[in-house]
Design a protein around this motif. Structure first.
Motif, short mmCIF file in Angstrom:
data_model
loop_
_atom_site.label_atom_id
_atom_site.label_comp_id
_atom_site.label_asym_id
_atom_site.label_seq_id
_atom_site.Cartn_x
_atom_site.Cartn_y
_atom_site.Cartn_z
N SER A 177 74.49 51.73 38.81
CA SER A 177 74.65 53.17 38.98
C SER A 177 73.88 53.86 37.86
O SER A 177 73.53 53.24 36.85
N SER A 193 77.41 47.09 36.03
CA SER A 193 78.81 46.65 35.94
C SER A 193 78.91 45.18 36.34
O SER A 193 78.07 44.67 37.09
N ASP A 194 79.95 44.51 35.81
CA ASP A 194 80.17 43.10 36.15
C ASP A 194 78.87 42.31 36.01
O ASP A 194 78.39 41.66 36.96
N ASP A 220 71.08 39.01 36.18
CA ASP A 220 70.63 40.35 35.80
C ASP A 220 69.70 40.32 34.60
O ASP A 220 69.05 41.32 34.28
N GLN A 251 75.85 39.87 35.63
CA GLN A 251 75.68 38.49 36.05
C GLN A 251 74.47 37.87 35.35
O GLN A 251 73.57 38.60 34.91
N THR A 302 74.01 55.23 43.34
CA THR A 302 74.67 53.95 43.10
C THR A 302 74.15 52.92 44.10
O THR A 302 73.83 53.26 45.24
N GLU A 303 74.04 51.69 43.63
CA GLU A 303 73.65 50.55 44.47
C GLU A 303 74.48 49.36 44.02
O GLU A 303 74.12 48.65 43.09
N ASN A 304 75.59 49.17 44.70
CA ASN A 304 76.48 48.04 44.37
C ASN A 304 76.90 48.11 42.90
O ASN A 304 77.56 49.07 42.50
N ARG A 305 76.51 47.14 42.09
CA ARG A 305 76.94 47.11 40.68
C ARG A 305 76.10 48.02 39.78
O ARG A 305 76.38 48.12 38.58
#
Lengths: 115, 114
Positions: B65, B80-81, B86, B83, B60-63
């Motif tokens: 995985s 996730s989340d 991205d 932006q 995992t790296e912040n948002r």
């Protein structure tokens, strides 16, 4: 610190001409890689240098392609008698070592267009 | 020879939502590395996340995985989340344990809708 630098950013040449693409790796990185990325595709491996020597050139498509790294730093990819099918983005990457654990750092590539 | 396959040429996600990008690979090796790279229009390949095959725990790296299924030779990326930043082309890549070259998949173009 400076990243991997590739020049030129874009190159347009006529079919049959000779071109040279330059890569300046991160200082101290002993491993250097060249990849070719055709439109809409993933990068394809061309050649890998460890120091001054080509440790693996099995990805070079034919004998029109050649690469050198004479002092173990800057590398030049040379393409003779260019063909329209050589049009692609040529990516260079460097890493501190050659093992799988050593991450590759990529440049912004050179977009080669052969007309 | 190792191969990497990304079966989703394009994906889209709403801002703040979650998206999963798929990747499968083929290898006869038992130890290796898997990567997800992001390539924005600037063309530079940016490392997003890395997984060592000997590790059972998903990276995992912040948002970001991964879901690493070694037996199934599957390596998906979850964002996730999401932006707007991205949005890019995402490439899955394989590297042998002692090897040098990366083998890339065909890529997935991710669009993030506001």
């Amino acid at each position: 610190g400076a990243g991997v630098s590739q020049t030129p950013s874009n190159k347009v040449t006529e079919k049959g001409k000779y071109v040279e693409l330059r890569c300046d790796p991160i200082s101290g990185h002993t491993a250097l890689y060249w990849y070719r990325q055709s439109l809409g595709q993933g990068p394809e491996f061309l050649i890998y240098f460890q120091g001054t020597g080509a440790a693996d050139d099995s990805g070079l498509p034919n004998d029109r392609f050649f690469a050198v790294r004479p002092e173990g730093s800057v590398s030049t990819l040379k393409i003779q008698r260019t063909e329209r099918g050589d049009s692609a983005v040529y990516l260079c990457a460097s890493s501190l070592g050659a093992g799988g654990n050593s991450p590759l750092h990529f440049g912004n590539g050179t977009r080669l267009t052969v007309t | 020879a190792q191969t990497v396959t990304q079966s989703q040429p394009e994906m889209s996600v709403q801002e703040a939502e979650t998206v999963t990008l798929s990747c499968t690979y083929d290898t006869s090796e038992s130890d290796y590395y898997l990567f997800w790279y992001k390539q924005p229009p600037s063309r530079q390949m940016i490392l997003v996340i890395r997984q060592e095959a000997y590790k059972q725990q998903n990276a995992t790296e912040n948002r970001f995985s991964v879901n690493f299924q070694k037996a199934a030779k599957s390596f998906s990326l979850k964002i996730s989340d999401s932006q707007l930043g991205d949005a890019a082309m995402y490439f899955c890549a394989y590297r042998a344990w002692s090897g040098s070259r990366l083998t890339f998949g065909e890529g997935t173009q991710l669009t993030v809708n506001p």
